[in-house]
Design an enzyme around this catalytic site. Structure first.
Site, mmCIF file in Angstrom:
data_model
loop_
_atom_site.group_PDB
_atom_site.id
_atom_site.type_symbol
_atom_site.label_atom_id
_atom_site.label_comp_id
_atom_site.label_asym_id
_atom_site.label_seq_id
_atom_site.Cartn_x
_atom_site.Cartn_y
_atom_site.Cartn_z
ATOM 1 N N HIS A 77 35.442 11.222 51.041
ATOM 2 C CA HIS A 77 36.834 11.182 51.512
ATOM 3 C C HIS A 77 37.228 12.547 52.064
ATOM 4 O O HIS A 77 37.791 12.658 53.156
ATOM 5 C CB HIS A 77 37.760 10.773 50.360
ATOM 6 C CG HIS A 77 39.210 11.074 50.588
ATOM 7 N ND1 HIS A 77 39.987 10.332 51.458
ATOM 8 C CD2 HIS A 77 40.030 12.025 50.078
ATOM 9 C CE1 HIS A 77 41.223 10.825 51.469
ATOM 10 N NE2 HIS A 77 41.275 11.859 50.645
ATOM 11 N N ASP A 106 41.920 22.082 84.153
ATOM 12 C CA ASP A 106 41.076 21.502 83.116
ATOM 13 C C ASP A 106 40.712 22.615 82.141
ATOM 14 O O ASP A 106 41.175 23.748 82.284
ATOM 15 C CB ASP A 106 39.804 20.892 83.743
ATOM 16 C CG ASP A 106 39.239 19.765 82.890
ATOM 17 O OD1 ASP A 106 38.832 20.051 81.760
ATOM 18 O OD2 ASP A 106 39.242 18.613 83.341
ATOM 19 N N TRP A 142 33.209 17.975 47.924
ATOM 20 C CA TRP A 142 33.030 18.440 49.310
ATOM 21 C C TRP A 142 32.645 19.907 49.353
ATOM 22 O O TRP A 142 32.133 20.394 50.362
ATOM 23 C CB TRP A 142 34.291 18.193 50.132
ATOM 24 C CG TRP A 142 35.340 19.263 50.033
ATOM 25 C CD1 TRP A 142 36.289 19.377 49.061
ATOM 26 C CD2 TRP A 142 35.556 20.354 50.931
ATOM 27 N NE1 TRP A 142 37.078 20.481 49.297
ATOM 28 C CE2 TRP A 142 36.655 21.098 50.432
ATOM 29 C CE3 TRP A 142 34.943 20.787 52.105
ATOM 30 C CZ2 TRP A 142 37.140 22.251 51.072
ATOM 31 C CZ3 TRP A 142 35.435 21.935 52.725
ATOM 32 C CH2 TRP A 142 36.512 22.649 52.210
ATOM 33 N N SER A 169 29.479 21.495 66.956
ATOM 34 C CA SER A 169 30.574 20.898 67.722
ATOM 35 C C SER A 169 31.828 21.768 67.659
ATOM 36 O O SER A 169 32.450 22.063 68.681
ATOM 37 C CB SER A 169 30.855 19.498 67.178
ATOM 38 O OG SER A 169 32.147 19.092 67.491
ATOM 39 N N SER A 170 32.180 22.214 66.449
ATOM 40 C CA SER A 170 33.400 23.016 66.284
ATOM 41 C C SER A 170 33.305 24.339 67.022
ATOM 42 O O SER A 170 34.274 24.782 67.640
ATOM 43 C CB SER A 170 33.653 23.337 64.810
ATOM 44 O OG SER A 170 34.036 22.199 64.134
ATOM 45 N N HIS A 253 38.245 29.359 53.057
ATOM 46 C CA HIS A 253 39.655 29.689 53.139
ATOM 47 C C HIS A 253 40.169 29.783 54.577
ATOM 48 O O HIS A 253 41.181 29.186 54.890
ATOM 49 C CB HIS A 253 40.080 30.876 52.282
ATOM 50 C CG HIS A 253 41.549 30.758 52.063
ATOM 51 N ND1 HIS A 253 42.073 29.864 51.172
ATOM 52 C CD2 HIS A 253 42.589 31.277 52.722
ATOM 53 C CE1 HIS A 253 43.384 29.860 51.287
ATOM 54 N NE2 HIS A 253 43.730 30.714 52.218
ATOM 55 N N GLU A 255 39.041 28.105 56.859
ATOM 56 C CA GLU A 255 39.053 26.685 57.232
ATOM 57 C C GLU A 255 40.402 26.052 56.900
ATOM 58 O O GLU A 255 40.931 25.235 57.655
ATOM 59 C CB GLU A 255 37.919 25.968 56.498
ATOM 60 C CG GLU A 255 37.961 24.458 56.533
ATOM 61 C CD GLU A 255 37.671 23.874 57.906
ATOM 62 O OE1 GLU A 255 37.113 24.593 58.753
ATOM 63 O OE2 GLU A 255 38.013 22.698 58.129
ATOM 64 N N TYR A 257 43.244 27.438 56.994
ATOM 65 C CA TYR A 257 44.216 27.817 58.025
ATOM 66 C C TYR A 257 43.868 27.214 59.369
ATOM 67 O O TYR A 257 44.753 26.981 60.193
ATOM 68 C CB TYR A 257 44.341 29.336 58.089
ATOM 69 C CG TYR A 257 44.969 29.842 56.824
ATOM 70 C CD1 TYR A 257 46.199 29.321 56.414
ATOM 71 C CD2 TYR A 257 44.351 30.744 55.993
ATOM 72 C CE1 TYR A 257 46.777 29.712 55.239
ATOM 73 C CE2 TYR A 257 44.926 31.133 54.810
ATOM 74 C CZ TYR A 257 46.131 30.617 54.434
ATOM 75 O OH TYR A 257 46.698 30.992 53.254
ATOM 76 N N SER A 268 56.446 24.184 66.148
ATOM 77 C CA SER A 268 57.207 25.176 66.907
ATOM 78 C C SER A 268 57.512 24.700 68.320
ATOM 79 O O SER A 268 58.397 25.246 68.980
ATOM 80 C CB SER A 268 56.432 26.494 66.981
ATOM 81 O OG SER A 268 56.135 26.954 65.691
ATOM 82 N N HIS A 302 40.292 33.396 45.547
ATOM 83 C CA HIS A 302 41.321 32.737 44.727
ATOM 84 C C HIS A 302 40.954 31.283 44.439
ATOM 85 O O HIS A 302 41.610 30.636 43.637
ATOM 86 C CB HIS A 302 42.720 32.859 45.363
ATOM 87 C CG HIS A 302 42.895 32.132 46.646
ATOM 88 N ND1 HIS A 302 43.664 32.620 47.667
ATOM 89 C CD2 HIS A 302 42.410 30.954 47.095
ATOM 90 C CE1 HIS A 302 43.642 31.758 48.677
ATOM 91 N NE2 HIS A 302 42.893 30.755 48.351
ATOM 92 N N HIS A 303 39.905 30.777 45.105
ATOM 93 C CA HIS A 303 39.405 29.444 44.761
ATOM 94 C C HIS A 303 38.471 29.508 43.556
ATOM 95 O O HIS A 303 37.985 28.480 43.116
ATOM 96 C CB HIS A 303 38.645 28.848 45.947
ATOM 97 C CG HIS A 303 39.510 28.621 47.154
ATOM 98 N ND1 HIS A 303 40.176 27.443 47.370
ATOM 99 C CD2 HIS A 303 39.833 29.420 48.197
ATOM 100 C CE1 HIS A 303 40.861 27.532 48.508
ATOM 101 N NE2 HIS A 303 40.680 28.717 49.021
ATOM 102 N N THR A 328 54.102 33.437 56.141
ATOM 103 C CA THR A 328 54.433 32.016 56.110
ATOM 104 C C THR A 328 55.935 31.831 55.961
ATOM 105 O O THR A 328 56.547 30.970 56.605
ATOM 106 C CB THR A 328 53.692 31.317 54.952
ATOM 107 O OG1 THR A 328 52.322 31.703 55.002
ATOM 108 C CG2 THR A 328 53.790 29.810 55.080
ATOM 109 N N LYS A 331 57.709 32.239 59.176
ATOM 110 C CA LYS A 331 57.668 31.032 60.009
ATOM 111 C C LYS A 331 58.714 30.020 59.568
ATOM 112 O O LYS A 331 59.458 29.480 60.386
ATOM 113 C CB LYS A 331 56.281 30.402 59.941
ATOM 114 C CG LYS A 331 55.256 31.240 60.647
ATOM 115 C CD LYS A 331 53.958 30.505 60.762
ATOM 116 C CE LYS A 331 53.202 30.982 61.963
ATOM 117 N NZ LYS A 331 53.828 30.616 63.220
ATOM 118 N N ARG A 450 40.655 16.793 38.026
ATOM 119 C CA ARG A 450 40.399 16.095 39.281
ATOM 120 C C ARG A 450 38.979 15.548 39.281
ATOM 121 O O ARG A 450 38.191 15.866 38.392
ATOM 122 C CB ARG A 450 40.615 17.050 40.462
ATOM 123 C CG ARG A 450 39.626 18.190 40.501
ATOM 124 C CD ARG A 450 40.013 19.269 41.506
ATOM 125 N NE ARG A 450 39.668 18.877 42.872
ATOM 126 C CZ ARG A 450 39.427 19.757 43.866
ATOM 127 N NH1 ARG A 450 39.484 21.054 43.634
ATOM 128 N NH2 ARG A 450 39.140 19.337 45.064
#
Lengths: 525, 286
Positions: A77, A106, A142, A169-170, A253, A255, A257, A268, A302-303, A328, A331, A450
């Site tokens: 998932h 283009d 994951w 690809s990315s 991390h 990722e 963002y 915005s 921090h993870h 943040t 914003k 979890r």
């Protein structure tokens, strides 16, 4: 979604006929459409897995699936939603919008653009085929931590190579975005005149180019540890399983963002249109985005507060993480200030954008709580974390994508969507998503872990409520698919501006826009 | 295959990307099947490699033909430059992951295993004293010796640095439109590149058979072979690219002011050069 470009002088520039149009296309709109439809498909595949997860968690005890398969479901998932739904949706929006927003015909590298899309269906065929392999689909989460993930059966190398393909690809997609923005802007479109969606994507693309190769390195080390006798993550050979976590989160991390900065950009664009005021604090928005991107490289551990780190590390990563609240916050206050005393109306895109601002902020606050190392010792790997990242990813990223879809769909198709159904979709989604995820905060604070198919009886009520919200949210998304496809097929004709005086070059084009957006550069004052 | 749109260049559709996707997928499926013990894995993988090579031949061929028929304007040239630059940056980050692993092991995890962090040491590997190089407290792969920095690696450093100079001489010759020296210096660069690869291969053989330094020699062997191996792969790719640039130079493809392909390959060559300096210092020397 695009129609033939009859209004162009030479109509051999229109799309090719039949399937080859989609297979061989170098057109940014066609490729954007492919990305967006692929993303929608993956959203429903990943969503079906979520439905199975919530069905299993509806009551304590084991009901529908065995625990191993449950673990596969949570793992897949996440992989499908992150790499298949959210990221391709943003790349699809980038493809559609960036050339139109900067006044280009283009993308800069159109053939590579085709390749970055056409790797994805193959990568996800590989990934999803692992469900039918001996040993089942990957079930180690994951985050693919060793040594657990090394116990994966035949699926293991397919998982690794699928991630490699997604990474290729990315990276190609991101290089294309950077080059397009740096090299294809119309004369007069200086950097500080670019729409914020373009800015956020430029910064996102830098993040992608910097961290996807690191993920490729990390999974390569997993592969060689399993099959070629290396000891990167084996203490007996002098390696360290924690090292994988460091490398993984150095990717992971930024990722996070990558999946939220383009959302900031979309919101915005939308809020000023419906507040009928220019965006408040444009340059501070740009600098805040850049600051968030910079900080994302120095907060990864921090993870891993509970995994074992020197005290200095815990403190550094705690304070650096809390620092992210500053840009943040800039914003969020800018969005609110944009709306302050504006002539607001609440069409569906605005509703989703407002939902984003409120609920993303809730996710941001729970993120601040998780950033506090001693508190995280309690929350780590509980449903509180699940609630946190679903608030930022579902009511954050996904809501912004939907806001963007409603906002630009009339421009893309030339047809208005059904406003009444759009509003229904918003309210059904917003109510159900809160029923779904808000109780998970309480479950996590009470200690429910979890990634577990069964739970103690004390968690029963909130899980049942959460599952009911989950089913309702899942069903509400069918309405979204219906609205999108019926808008593609027809509906009231949209004007070129679509909305009440929106800002941006894309609104100077016809609805739908010509096949090659700007064949001569527009003048930007 | 393509036409200009009001001063812009937009290429028409191409089947090569899809061929590339089929090739890449065949390649990785074959490799995965091989790792899972299938008999047809390797042949599938080689079929995939063949498809990828056909794709590269076809795709690059198309681009070269379009370039030679002057379809590309300055904006396209600039797009290619930015694209190559950011591709090289992504490669730098790929190597950064492996250098990160090397530094993490040397500075953090190996000392911790040796007792700097009391708990893991006492619980699992009491009596292990940290040192570098190491194959860990489990002595994975058995006792081994390392490759000294001042033998072949130092010669290889000289070779790569020299090749960086020769490719610059080739560039100067190209800018003066002297095709003879251009081809000559390119040939020297390619030859130095393949000499490097040959010496690396010899060194690998020596390490495997005489020093018992293998991929399985704990974290030292892992980082040593993965870093030098991926670097060697990049040198091989770079040398092949240089050889193709040499062939194109012989055909007279480049002019003093239009030679992006030459410069892209030269950038790439300098990049593998710089990575090697990092390897020489942190893997072989210190």
């Amino acid at each position: 979604m695009t129609t033939a470009t009859a209004h162009e002088a030479h109509d051999d520039h229109g799309p090719a006929r039949g399937l080859s149009r989609w297979l061989f296309t170098t057109n940014h709109k066609d490729i954007g459409t492919l990305y967006l439809l692929f993303s929608l498909l993956m959203f429903f595949i990943g969503g079906a897995m979520a439905m199975a997860i919530r069905a299993e968690l509806f009551e304590p005890g084991l009901q529908f699936v065995n625990p191993m398969f449950f673990n596969s479901l949570t793992t897949m998932h996440a992989l499908v939603m992150i790499f298949g739904a959210v990221m391709p949706a943003f790349v699809g929006l980038a493809n559609w919008l960036i050339p139109m927003m900067i006044g280009a015909p283009d993308m800069a590298l159109p053939r590579m653009n085709n390749w970055s899309f056409w790797i994805l269906p193959f990568a996800f065929t590989l990934l999803l085929s692992t469900f039918f392999m001996e040993g089942g689909a990957p079930a180690g989460g994951w985050t693919i931590y060793p040594p657990l993930v090394l116990q994966t059966g035949d699926a293991f190398p397919f998982l690794i190579f699928a991630i490699h393909l997604m990474g290729i690809s990315s990276i190609m997609g991101a290089i294309n975005v950077v080059v397009t923005i740096l090299n294809m802007r119309a004369p007069g479109m200086t950097m500080m005149k670019m729409p914020l969606f373009v800015w956020t994507w430029l910064i996102t693309a830098y993040l992608l180019i910097a961290v996807m190769p690191v993920l490729a390195g990390a999974v390569t080390m997993l592969l060689t540890d399993k099959y070629f006798g290396t000891s990167f993550f084996t203490a007996a050979g002098g390696g360290d399983p924690v090292m994988f976590q460091h490398i993984f989160w150095f990717f992971g991390h930024p990722e996070v963002y990558i999946m939220i900065l383009p959302a900031f950009g979309i919101v915005s664009q939308i809020i000023p249109t419906f507040a009928r005021k220019p965006l408040f604090g444009y340059s501070s928005m740009v600098y805040a985005t850049a600051s968030i991107a910079f900080l994302s490289f120095i907060v990864w551990a921090h993870h891993m507060f509970t995994v074992g780190m020197p005290l200095a590390g815990e403190l550094f990563f705690m304070y650096a993480t809390m620092l992210i609240a500053v840009p943040t916050g800039v914003k969020v206050f800018n969005w609110v200030s944009t709306m302050w005393r504006g002539s607001m109306t609440f069409e569906t895109p605005m509703l989703f954008a407002l939902g984003f601002v409120v609920m993303f902020t809730i996710g941001g606050f729970s993120g601040l709580m998780l950033a506090i190392a001693p508190v995280d010792f309690q929350y780590h790997d509980t449903y509180f974390v699940v609630a946190h990242f679903h608030y930022v990813l579902v009511t954050g990223a996904v809501f912004a994508i939907m806001a963007g879809a409603y906002y630009w769909l009339p421009k893309w198709t030339g047809n208005m969507y059904n406003e009444r159904l759009g509003k229904w979709h918003f309210w059904l989604s917003t109510i159900s998503v809160n029923v779904l995820f808000f109780p998970q905060h309480f479950l996590g604070l009470a200690g429910m872990p979890r990634r577990i198919p069964d739970y103690s009886i004390q968690f029963a009520e909130f899980n049942m409520i959460s599952s009911i919200g989950g089913f309702a949210f899942g069903l509400s998304q069918l309405l979204f698919a219906y609205i999108v496809f019926s808008t593609i097929r027809g509906g009231a004709k949209a004007t070129d501006k679509v909305w009440d005086n929106p800002e941006g070059l894309e609104w100077t084009l016809s609805s739908p826009p010509p096949y090659h957006s700007f064949t001569t550069a527009p003048e930007v004052k | 295959m393509s036409e200009a749109h009001g001063g812009y260049y937009v290429p028409h559709g191409s089947h090569w990307p899809l061929v590339g996707s089929v090739g890449l997928t065949t390649l990785v499926v074959g490799f995965a099947m091989h790792l899972n013990g299938s008999d047809i894995g390797l042949s599938t993988m080689f079929a995939g490699i063949a498809i990828v090579l056909i794709m590269m031949f076809g795709w690059f061929g198309t681009v070269i033909r379009e370039s030679e028929s002057h379809m590309y304007n300055e904006q396209v040239d600039k797009s290619f430059r930015w694209g190559m630059g950011w591709f090289i940056f992504s490669e730098v980050m790929f190597f950064a992951a492996f250098f990160g692993a090397l530094f993490y092991a040397r500075i953090l995890s190996v000392p911790w295993l040796g007792g700097e962090d009391a708990s893991t040491h006492a619980l699992l590997w009491e009596g292990y004293s940290a040192a570098w190089p190491t194959n860990g407290p489990g002595a994975m792969g058995g006792a081994f010796e390392t490759v000294g920095a001042w033998g072949i690696p130092a010669i290889n450093t000289l070779i790569l640095l020299t090749s960086g100079v020769t490719v610059t001489f080739a560039h100067w010759a190209l800018k003066k439109n002297n095709r003879g020296p251009l081809v000559g210096w390119l040939f020297a660069t390619v030859a130095l590149g393949f000499l490097f690869i040959g010496l690396q291969a010899y060194e690998y053989g020596h390490a495997y058979s005489d020093l018992n330094l293998t991929l399985e020699s704990g974290v030292y062997g892992s980082t040593f072979y993965m870093l030098t191996g991926f670097h060697g792969m990049h040198v091989t790719i770079g040398a092949i690219m240089l050889a193709i640039i040499m062939l194109r130079s012989i055909k007279g493809h480049f002019t003093p002011d239009r030679h992006f392909a030459f410069e892209a390959v030269a950038w790439y060559w300098h990049f593998v050069d710089v990575v090697w300096l990092g390897l020489f210092i942190f893997v072989y020397w210190l």
